[in-house]
Design an enzyme around this catalytic site. Structure first.
Site, PDB file in Angstrom:
ATOM      1  N   ASP A 157      -6.985   5.332  -5.794  1.00 23.77           N
ATOM      2  CA  ASP A 157      -7.991   5.436  -4.648  1.00 23.77           C
ATOM      3  C   ASP A 157      -8.195   7.082  -4.715  1.00 23.77           C
ATOM      4  OD1 ASP A 157      -9.759   5.565  -2.538  1.00 23.77           O
ATOM      5  OD2 ASP A 157      -8.296   4.670  -0.996  1.00 23.77           O
ATOM      6  N   ASN A 177      -9.423  -8.395   0.066  1.00 26.69           N
ATOM      7  CA  ASN A 177      -8.239  -8.045   0.622  1.00 26.69           C
ATOM      8  C   ASN A 177      -8.007  -8.095   2.121  1.00 26.69           C
ATOM      9  OD1 ASN A 177      -7.889  -6.961  -1.952  1.00 26.69           O
ATOM     10  ND2 ASN A 177      -7.643  -4.882  -1.202  1.00 26.69           N
ATOM     11  N   VAL A 178      -6.862  -8.753   2.415  1.00 16.24           N
ATOM     12  CA  VAL A 178      -6.764  -8.953   3.892  1.00 16.24           C
ATOM     13  C   VAL A 178      -5.521  -8.481   4.296  1.00 16.24           C
ATOM     14  CG1 VAL A 178      -6.270 -10.966   5.616  1.00 16.24           C
ATOM     15  CG2 VAL A 178      -7.868 -11.154   3.800  1.00 16.24           C
ATOM     16  N   ASP A 211      -1.479  -0.949  -3.667  1.00 18.02           N
ATOM     17  CA  ASP A 211      -2.837  -0.739  -3.170  1.00 18.02           C
ATOM     18  C   ASP A 211      -2.796   0.813  -2.677  1.00 18.02           C
ATOM     19  OD1 ASP A 211      -5.250  -1.854  -2.535  1.00 18.02           O
ATOM     20  OD2 ASP A 211      -4.587  -2.233  -0.465  1.00 18.02           O
ATOM     21  N   SER A 246       0.850  -1.108  -0.056  1.00 15.54           N
ATOM     22  CA  SER A 246      -0.148  -0.073  -0.252  1.00 15.54           C
ATOM     23  C   SER A 246       0.724   1.317  -0.048  1.00 15.54           C
ATOM     24  CB  SER A 246      -0.807   0.027   1.013  1.00 15.54           C
ATOM     25  OG  SER A 246      -0.073   0.292   2.406  1.00 15.54           O
TER      26      SER A 246
END
Length: 284
Positions: free
Chosen positions: A106, A233-234, A84, A50
């Site tokens: 995002d 997603n985890v 991410d 991320s």
């Protein structure tokens, strides 16, 4: 060679009415744990880094990306690398050269019209370079220290008609939707709206993505996949397992100073957590 594209894994899952798990990577131990867990379960997965993880590493993308790619190439099962929750255009544009086949761009915190505009630009840039692009519509909540969002709050969930328009206007390859989960949950108590998942699946022509899955119970995850989720997603669940194992190791040996003695059980705990998740959807 074990490196494959996210598009390939998600596409295969979609053909089988199944889902692929994507696990967040913060350190080399995380990457090793995801690969080890995937090998134990003999199931493919996505390693995802991320923007927050990049920021944790001083804003430098390549060191962690190179480490993850090294782990992936040595793995015995196919794995993909995904970037991410990217809000930085600069970071998006660094992705292809760093080895990422896909990016989640995002713009979900922006007003709808602005989200559409900047996401469409990101899609155009990404597709010109062969990069698969995921985006988000709705309010999943819980990122960057925010308290988990009330998933039942008015306007929090993704509207199917708006989602269809959004996908058509932006051209995204996958859509993360708000259906009752939240990021950073440490307890598995989220209740998903499976009827909404089905309506979203029918409304949009691209795969659906569930963020915040660490807080979703096993039965809810199985039902979500049956309803149409194709990428799960985890992240937090790995950190919960890692932290508990490290705390236990240090409590058992309070004078220990060799980090290998306490990070190894942490890494092993994450690997078993990954394997448990991957086995969960076997046959779904």
């Amino acid at each position: 060679m074990s490196l494959v594209s996210t598009a390939e894994l998600v596409g295969t899952a979609r053909e089988k009415d199944a889902a692929v798990f994507a696990f967040n990577v913060i350190s080399l131990e995380h990457a090793e744990a995801v690969a080890a867990g995937a090998e134990r379960a003999d199931v493919s997965a996505v390693l995802q880094i991320s923007e927050n993880a990049v920021r944790y590493h001083g804003g430098r993308l390549r060191p962690l990306a190179d480490a993850a790619l090294g782990v992936i190439r040595e793995a015995r099962v196919p794995l993909a690398l995904h970037l991410d929750h990217v809000t930085s255009v600069e970071l998006l544009r660094a992705a292809p050269e760093a080895g990422f086949s896909s990016v989640m761009f995002d713009a979900s915190k922006l007003p709808y019209e602005e989200n559409v505009r900047v996401t469409a630009q990101a899609v155009e840039w990404a597709h010109a370079r062969g990069v698969w692009l995921e985006s988000e519509l709705g309010r999943v909540g819980g990122k960057e220290g925010e308290p988990p969002l009330d998933a039942h709050a008015p306007g929090a969930r993704t509207d199917p008609a708006e989602a269809a328009a959004y996908v058509g206007e932006t051209g995204v390859d996958a859509l993360a939707v708000a259906v009752g989960s939240s990021h950073a949950m440490t307890e598995r108590s989220a209740a998903l709206d499976h009827g909404l998942i089905g309506r979203l699946r029918d409304a949009v022509p691209v795969p659906l993505v569930l963020h915040g899955s660490s807080g979703v119970p096993e039965g809810e995850l199985r039902a979500a996949v049956a309803a149409g989720m194709r990428k799960i997603n985890v992240g937090t669940a790995l950190n919960v397992a890692y932290t508990a194992a490290v705390r236990a190791a240090l409590a058992a040996a309070p004078r220990e100073v060799d980090p290998r003695r306490y990070t190894r059980p942490g890494r092993d705990a994450m690997a078993e957590t990954v394997a448990d998740y991957l086995r969960l959807l076997d046959g779904v």
